[in-house]
Design a protein around this motif. Structure first.
Motif, mmCIF file in Angstrom:
data_model
loop_
_atom_site.group_PDB
_atom_site.id
_atom_site.type_symbol
_atom_site.label_atom_id
_atom_site.label_comp_id
_atom_site.label_asym_id
_atom_site.label_seq_id
_atom_site.Cartn_x
_atom_site.Cartn_y
_atom_site.Cartn_z
ATOM 1 N N UNK A 56 12.683 56.171 26.487
ATOM 2 C CA UNK A 56 11.714 57.220 26.826
ATOM 3 C C UNK A 56 10.419 56.698 27.439
ATOM 4 N N UNK A 57 9.916 55.569 26.966
ATOM 5 C CA UNK A 57 8.648 55.057 27.494
ATOM 6 C C UNK A 57 8.781 54.537 28.926
ATOM 7 N N UNK A 62 3.348 57.281 28.202
ATOM 8 C CA UNK A 62 2.461 57.786 27.145
ATOM 9 C C UNK A 62 3.218 58.374 25.961
ATOM 10 N N UNK A 63 4.552 58.421 26.035
ATOM 11 C CA UNK A 63 5.317 59.132 25.018
ATOM 12 C C UNK A 63 5.058 58.598 23.603
ATOM 13 N N UNK A 70 0.283 61.196 18.561
ATOM 14 C CA UNK A 70 0.199 60.464 17.293
ATOM 15 C C UNK A 70 1.441 60.639 16.427
ATOM 16 N N UNK A 71 1.997 59.507 15.986
ATOM 17 C CA UNK A 71 3.157 59.524 15.105
ATOM 18 C C UNK A 71 4.482 59.817 15.783
ATOM 19 N N UNK A 72 4.521 59.796 17.122
ATOM 20 C CA UNK A 72 5.750 60.128 17.846
ATOM 21 C C UNK A 72 6.890 59.191 17.467
ATOM 22 N N UNK A 123 9.561 63.227 19.215
ATOM 23 C CA UNK A 123 8.747 64.315 18.677
ATOM 24 C C UNK A 123 7.518 63.772 17.988
ATOM 25 N N UNK A 124 6.506 64.605 17.958
ATOM 26 C CA UNK A 124 5.373 64.396 17.068
ATOM 27 C C UNK A 124 5.705 65.235 15.848
#
Length: 126
Positions: A56-57, A62-63, A70-72, A123-124
């Motif tokens: 994903x990154x 920024x993912x 935060x916490x993704x 997900x966050x």
């Protein structure tokens, strides 16, 4: 409704998230504690995962940024990622051999989706 599955440690990271099994095994490798066989498994299977599905990154840098999301954390889609989930057992075996407690978590609503593809979501958490 889609079911999501995540394999994660039971101890929260200092940044507040529960690290996933890939992160945990890679951490053991960085710490230099894996056996030669475990390191071979890690390298071979990390390469397989890199080829089998999207990081994903690489799509959105920024993912996993803690200030943006935060916490993704990433979750597999249970219905389309079975071939990816099959290889997780080897990572869980390495973690168990090093006394790292893990759990399998399932959810139909793991959090606010910040990335999605055929096999996974990031997900966050709620």
């Amino acid at each position: 409704m889609t079911t999501y599955v995540r394999f994660q440690g039971k101890t929260r990271h200092e940044d507040g998230f529960f690290p996933g099994v890939f992160w945990l095994v890679n951490r053991l490798a960085r710490d230099g504690v894996l056996t030669a066989e475990q390191e071979r498994f890690r390298r071979t299977n990390n390469a397989w995962y890199d080829a089998a599905y999207t990081t994903p990154s690489h799509v959105d840098p920024t993912v996993f940024d803690p200030t943006v999301n935060p916490g993704a954390v990433a979750w597999f889609k249970a219905d389309t990622a079975a071939h990816l989930v099959e290889r997780v057992d080897g990572y869980l075996e390495i973690l168990a051999a090093h006394g790292v407690a893990c759990e399998t978590v399932r959810s139909t609503d793991p959090g606010r989706v910040v990335y999605e593809d055929e096999h996974q979501v990031v997900v966050v958490p709620h």
